[in-house]
Enzyme design. Structure first.
Site, PDB file in Angstrom:
ATOM      1  N   ASP A  34       6.464  64.264  17.670  1.00  0.00           N
ATOM      2  CA  ASP A  34       7.381  63.778  18.640  1.00  0.00           C
ATOM      3  C   ASP A  34       7.480  64.761  19.402  1.00  0.00           C
ATOM      4  O   ASP A  34       6.023  65.633  19.534  1.00  0.00           O
ATOM      5  CB  ASP A  34       8.603  63.815  17.448  1.00  0.00           C
ATOM      6  CG  ASP A  34       9.810  63.310  18.020  1.00  0.00           C
ATOM      7  OD1 ASP A  34       9.944  62.604  19.304  1.00  0.00           O
ATOM      8  OD2 ASP A  34       9.884  61.955  17.488  1.00  0.00           O
ATOM      9  N   TYR A 137      14.742  46.045  27.024  1.00  0.00           N
ATOM     10  CA  TYR A 137      13.328  46.335  25.347  1.00  0.00           C
ATOM     11  C   TYR A 137      13.854  44.981  25.104  1.00  0.00           C
ATOM     12  O   TYR A 137      11.673  44.741  24.801  1.00  0.00           O
ATOM     13  CB  TYR A 137      15.071  46.552  24.792  1.00  0.00           C
ATOM     14  CG  TYR A 137      14.829  46.887  23.508  1.00  0.00           C
ATOM     15  CD1 TYR A 137      14.022  48.266  23.112  1.00  0.00           C
ATOM     16  CD2 TYR A 137      15.621  45.823  21.969  1.00  0.00           C
ATOM     17  CE1 TYR A 137      13.599  47.895  21.873  1.00  0.00           C
ATOM     18  CE2 TYR A 137      15.176  46.390  20.494  1.00  0.00           C
ATOM     19  CZ  TYR A 137      13.741  47.933  20.174  1.00  0.00           C
ATOM     20  OH  TYR A 137      14.037  47.903  19.461  1.00  0.00           O
TER      21      TYR A 137
END
Length: 316
Positions: A34, A137
């Site tokens: 991450d 998106y």
């Protein structure tokens, strides 16, 4: 799958997927990554997916055979910063696919019901249908589906994916999605017996409890590739519900729960562009997808787990 690199491992899906994969394959075989550090007992690396070289180096270093690419900016957040969303969602995906191509890795990335748009059939939305989303998106997700298909057809990368509905979980806070209300409503029901929904009362969307979503990922990735006609972006679904349905389900266990509405125009517009209910028959036929939780079973478990987590006693 034997050794798996997960991007976006601290996100809503990633944090729970890493735990499930660790149980299935051993934590030493799951490399969590991450952009910030986190608490994880297995190997962990800081990786920004927009940095292609760093992603390649980490995959090579750990000799992985699979990438599960989850790093992304979600729907509501993407509308606030569309260029940033494109850079992360598409740039990161392209980088991850290139690593999979160069190292001959199996590859998973999720699409979403956000890949559909206002002109898509609303009820029993087909696996193969018109996709003209009106959000950044959604544009990212359609582009991602096509890109994964291209890498399979052009380079032979073993790409696989599902179109997730709204995902509901008590473990990790939501991360800026249009369906986040369906998580928030349970927390507020336990804590305050009251919730103000940003989505209108009768707005239906597909939802799924996180255990079903995680099981779907593992099942698809372990499926016989010869049986996968679609391979990427399989429709999967479990629950079609509107805010009023969640409220009614909660009141079976918390009779004094009150639901109010203060509609967020941006989120409502996004929600109305998505299907009411999708057809998951291709996933069922090609790799045996099945959901274990309906609305009532999920509600019961969510309320119990949140009460335990927040140490709030739930009345029967």
């Amino acid at each position: 799958m034997k050794k798996i690199l997960v991007t976006g491992a601290l996100g809503q899906i990633g944090s729970e997927l890493v735990a499930k994969l660790s149980d299935e394959y051993g934590s030493h075989n799951i490399i969590a990554t991450d952009i910030r550090s986190g608490c994880y007992e297995g190997p962990f690396e800081i990786v920004d997916v927009t940095n292609a070289q760093r992603l390649y180096e980490v995959a090579k270093k750990h000799d992985v055979d699979t990438i599960m690419h989850l790093a992304a900016m979600l729907s509501a957040k993407a509308e606030e910063a569309p260029k940033k969303a494109w850079d992360i969602n598409m740039g990161g995906l392209l980088n991850a696919l290139e690593v999979a191509r160069e190292l001959d890795l199996q590859f998973f990335t999720p699409s979403s019901i956000g890949a559909f748009g206002p002109s898509t059939p609303k009820d029993m939305t087909p696996q193969d249908t018109l996709q003209r989303p009106t959000t950044m998106y959604g544009v990212n997700k359609v582009s991602g589906e096509l890109l994964c298909d291209y890498y399979y057809e052009r380079f032979g990368v073993d790409t696989r994916g599902v179109r997730f509905p709204g995902l509901i979980s008590y473990v990790t806070p939501p991360g800026g999605g249009t369906t986040d209300y369906a998580v928030e409503i349970y927390y507020e029901a336990v804590r305050n017996r009251y919730y103000t929904s940003p989505i209108a009362e009768h707005t239906y969307m597909d939802m799924m409890y996180m255990p079903d979503a995680l099981h779907a990922i593992v099942t698809l990735m372990e499926a016989d590739p010869a049986k996968l006609k679609h391979r990427n972006a399989f429709n999967i679904a479990a629950i079609s519900a509107a805010p009023k349905d969640f409220a009614n389900a909660i009141r079976k266990y918390l009779p004094d729960f009150v639901l109010d509405y203060q509609v967020d125009p941006m989120r409502q517009k996004i929600a109305e562009s998505w299907p009411n209910r999708i057809d998951a028959s291709a996933a069922k036929e090609e790799w045996g997808f099945r959901a274990a939780y309906d609305l009532d079973a999920m509600t019961r478990d969510m309320l119990e787990k949140i009460a335990e987590k927040t140490q709030v006693k739930r009345s029967s």
